[in-house]
Design a protein around this motif. Structure first.
Motif, short mmCIF file in Angstrom:
data_model
loop_
_atom_site.label_atom_id
_atom_site.label_comp_id
_atom_site.label_asym_id
_atom_site.label_seq_id
_atom_site.Cartn_x
_atom_site.Cartn_y
_atom_site.Cartn_z
N VAL A 1 30.49 31.58 34.33
CA VAL A 1 31.63 32.49 34.52
C VAL A 1 32.31 32.17 35.84
O VAL A 1 31.70 32.31 36.92
N PRO A 2 33.56 31.73 35.82
CA PRO A 2 34.29 31.47 37.08
C PRO A 2 34.55 32.78 37.82
O PRO A 2 35.03 33.76 37.23
N VAL A 3 34.22 32.79 39.09
CA VAL A 3 34.48 33.96 39.95
C VAL A 3 35.20 33.47 41.20
O VAL A 3 35.02 32.34 41.63
N PRO A 4 36.05 34.31 41.80
CA PRO A 4 36.87 33.87 42.93
C PRO A 4 36.05 33.61 44.18
O PRO A 4 35.03 34.26 44.43
N THR A 5 36.50 32.64 44.95
CA THR A 5 35.86 32.33 46.23
C THR A 5 36.57 33.08 47.35
O THR A 5 37.79 32.97 47.49
N GLY A 6 35.82 33.86 48.10
CA GLY A 6 36.40 34.54 49.25
C GLY A 6 37.19 35.79 48.93
O GLY A 6 37.92 36.30 49.79
N ARG A 7 37.10 36.28 47.71
CA ARG A 7 37.79 37.52 47.34
C ARG A 7 36.81 38.47 46.65
O ARG A 7 35.92 38.02 45.93
N ALA A 8 37.01 39.77 46.88
CA ALA A 8 36.13 40.76 46.27
C ALA A 8 36.42 40.85 44.77
O ALA A 8 37.58 40.75 44.34
#
Length: 323
Positions: free
Chosen positions: A299-306
């Protein structure tokens, strides 16, 4: 044509034109009265519920994401899981339940110390009921029913069947395994009247504040009267389901139930097009869907963001990113 006939025709035409003009004035006046009268009525939902429309982000930079590996069973967990008679709840080995009585603030009541909810829901629930008390001065709301076990739901259904029969009971009590109360994300409210007796919560009068404002706290009125053919449950103004921000806002804005919303989000798969929304309070979010694989899913999740991540209890995952 004689002069007398011409005068007669002029008079007839004049009367006809006058009548038409009077009719137009009456129609305009009637419309103005209707609009003025309608403008003074209470809206069924706060006006800001319709202020911000979702948009679509079609260009996604994959370098801004990392992958999180989730097992297939993870689709059965999270605040956006769909649960109904056709999509049963999968009970986990452990839960994150906490007692409402032990974590509540002033301004509302709890049935007893056994009422429990998921820990993620407790803060928003407490804030909503506390703010209702602050806004109205009414402290008669009762947190009546939160988490339920499979066996307890089975007993409730059996009791209702004995009262009204199986067909009618199915409209009001979910089958064991098919109740949202199993998740810990649902709460039924009640009301103590001036004589200290328990009454049904109708969401009317002063209590309409809760039903009209609940989306601000991440809740929806789960069983809308207009959606009973989709939810399979009759109108329950007392049943609130926590789905979190900004999902409660979108469902309220679009006028859709949770069954529709879960399908709606599948239009926004990762990497192709993402849903973007500015919430009622000005906060911006991006939402996308990832279909689950038979085994593990990357699952792609954002880097550096909540962000928050939830399964949908059907076939995939929903990621909500704060922008």
């Amino acid at each position: 044509m004689s002069t007398s006939k011409q005068k007669h025709n002029h008079i007839s035409y004049g009367l006809l034109i006058s009548a038409v003009l009077l009719l137009c004035v009456a129609v305009v006046a009637g419309c103005a009265f209707y609009w003025a009268d309608d403008a003074g009525k209470e809206p069924s939902m706060p006006s800001e519920a319709l202020s911000n429309q979702p948009s679509i982000a079609s260009a996604v930079d994959p370098s801004g994401y990392t992958e999180k590996i989730l097992s297939h069973d993870a689709i059965y967990e999270g605040h956006l899981i769909l649960v109904n008679a056709q999509v049963p709840y999968r009970f986990p080995e452990t839960n994150r339940l906490i007692g409402v009585y032990d974590h509540k603030s002033d301004g509302y009541k709890v049935k007893d110390r056994n009422v429990q909810v998921d820990e993620d829901m407790m803060g928003p629930l407490d804030a909503m009921l506390h703010d209702f008390h602050e806004a109205t001065g009414n402290g008669n709301v009762l947190a009546l029913s939160g988490f339920r076990t499979y066996d307890y739901q089975k007993t409730l259904l059996a009791n209702k069947v004995s009262e009204v029969g199986a067909v009618e009971a199915s409209k009001w009590v979910a089958p064991p395994g098919g109740s949202e109360h199993h998740t810990g994300y649902a709460m039924d409210l009640g009301v103590f009247n001036q004589f200290g007796r328990l009454e049904d919560y109708t969401g009317e009068g002063v209590y309409s504040w809760i039903n009209q404002s609940c989306y601000k706290y991440g809740f929806i009125v789960r069983y809308d009267e207009a959606k009973s053919d989709l939810t399979g449950v009759s109108y329950e103004p007392w049943h609130f389901r926590f789905v979190g921000k900004p999902h409660a806002y979108i469902m309220t804005q679009q006028g859709i139930c949770m069954e529709e919303y879960i399908d709606y989000l599948k239009q926004f798969p990762f990497g192709r097009q993402h849903l973007q929304i500015e919430d009622f309070d000005g906060k911006r979010y991006e939402i996308y869907y990832v279909k689950a694989e038979d085994g593990d899913t990357r699952v792609p999740v954002p880097t550096g963001r909540a962000y928050t991540l939830s399964g949908n209890n059907v076939d995939g995952f929903i990621v909500t990113v704060e922008l």
